[in-house]
Design a protein around this motif. Structure first.
Motif: not given
Length: 413
Positions: A295-307
């Motif tokens: 699910x890595x691609x789905x998780x990181x694609x679900x954010x507007x930005x990452x902190x």
């Protein structure tokens, strides 16, 4: 992947890993893809690993059924992280149990040893009983991270562990580090620069990519709203993770109804994090369980930005492996890290994100607001990061470096 020309005869690499694929960890995808690329370049791999939590299968899908690959798995006890002495003794015992297994493996040409607090025991056993060239892959500089995060405060004990690590550095033939900051710290420990190679933690450019919102499994699973702005951290919430920074910034952003913090994963500090968020009444922080590797691609694609918030002094002893994954998923990154680090400068100088001092919660707040209000700038950082990631953080670029090093080690031995 294009095959790399080396010696004609198939060479055997022994991988000694303290953790196993069954237990989720930040290095699992690195070890799995590296082994796969070595196999595709006509190496034979024997893996020694442990089995503890049994969350995942013992062997990842990309290695199941591969010829010239064998795994030896040893069961281990699950001990609470608060029981440091018991955990340490159990881990030392594991190295001697592993020794009994790998000593029976024949015709080894080189050894890959994965970093952990007790790594010097496997390295010492290799030096005492074999003449195999050793590659020590340094992912986390023990006890540096523990000292700088405040977990290890006794100076005498810290000095003892520093000296043990020096033994591991000195007895290894090659050290790989994951950043320029880490390279400098290893040199400060007295290691000769000539045997240090910098290879960053990569993303798998065969599988990690941006996932469209309409097709995103994480979005659909939690019925996320397209109208909100999501500030995400996905990973381990342990002693290097500065959850206090997240709390302070979330408090400053309480009046922004469209901004929501998503904290995804597990870790030793998660319960304290959840408790304090409730005490402060921070309903803009939402917690999610750990998602499986696929699910890595789905998780990181679900954010507007990452902190990415790290405690003071951590950068250099360790580096967040998620940076490359986020670049692959076309997401802008806000870092809260030491301002004198090479990692800090890379993002600002290449305009691939925003780095702010981890002493400056106001600066992190301002960085998030800047990206929230300026979509063009957010998209520009994401695109720059994607191009930068393909050039420097991709699997195809970085596993080749390991393959070249192994050929060189074997030829020189």
């Amino acid at each position: 992947m294009e095959k790399i020309v080396g010696a004609n005869a198939m060479k055997k690499i022994l991988f000694i890993c303290t953790e196993g694929f069954d237990t989720p960890g930040p290095s699992n995808h690195l070890v799995g893809t590296l082994i796969e690329d070595l196999l595709e370049n006509e190496f034979h791999i024997t893996l020694i690993q442990s089995r503890r939590q049994k969350i995942n299968g013992d062997i990842p899908d990309n290695l199941i059924g591969k010829s010239n690959f064998e795994a030896i798995t040893l069961d281990r006890k699950v001990i609470k992280k608060s029981s440091f002495i018991k955990r340490y003794i159990e881990e030392v015992t594991y190295h001697f149990r592993a020794f009994k297994k790998w000593r029976k493996v024949k015709d080894i040409d080189a050894v890959f040893v994965q970093s952990c607090p007790t790594v010097m025991f496997s390295i010492l056993l290799l030096k005492l009983f074999t003449k195999y060239p050793i590659l020590y892959s340094v992912q986390d500089m023990w006890p540096g991270s523990a000292v700088n995060s405040g977990v290890l405060t006794n100076k005498l004990i810290a000095s003892f562990f520093y000296n043990l690590q020096k033994i591991a550095y000195n007895f290894s033939d090659v050290l790989t580090v994951i950043s320029e900051d880490m390279k400098r710290k290893v040199i400060e420990q007295g290691v000769k620069e000539a045997k240090i190679y910098q290879i960053v933690n990569w993303f798998d450019d065969r599988s990690v990519h941006e996932v469209a919102w309409s097709e995103n499994r994480f979005v659909n699973k939690y019925d996320l709203s397209r109208k909100k702005f999501y500030v995400q951290y996905a990973g381990t919430m342990g002693y290097v993770f500065d959850y206090k920074m997240v709390l302070n910034v979330a408090e400053k952003l309480k009046s922004y109804n469209n901004i929501e913090f998503h904290m995804i994963g597990q870790g030793s500090h998660k319960e304290s994090f959840i408790k304090e968020a409730k005490e402060r009444g921070l309903s803009n922080i939402v917690f999610f369980p750990l998602e499986p590797q696929h699910m890595v691609s789905d998780v990181y694609s679900a954010c507007s930005i990452c902190l990415i918030p790290l405690k003071r002094g951590i950068i250099g002893n360790s580096v967040p492996s998620k940076a490359g994954l986020l670049m692959a998923c076309n997401r802008a990154i806000v870092n809260s890290v030491d301002e004198n680090s090479d990692y800090y400068k890379i993002f600002n100088e290449n305009e691939i994100g925003i780095s702010v001092s981890n002493n400056d919660s106001d600066g992190v707040f301002e960085a998030i607001i800047r990206l929230y209000e300026d979509k063009d700038k957010r998209d520009s950082f994401a695109q720059n990061g994607h191009e930068f990631g393909e050039k420097y953080y991709s699997r195809s670029v970085n596993t080749k470096k390991f393959i070249d090093i192994f050929h060189q080690m074997i030829e020189e031995n």
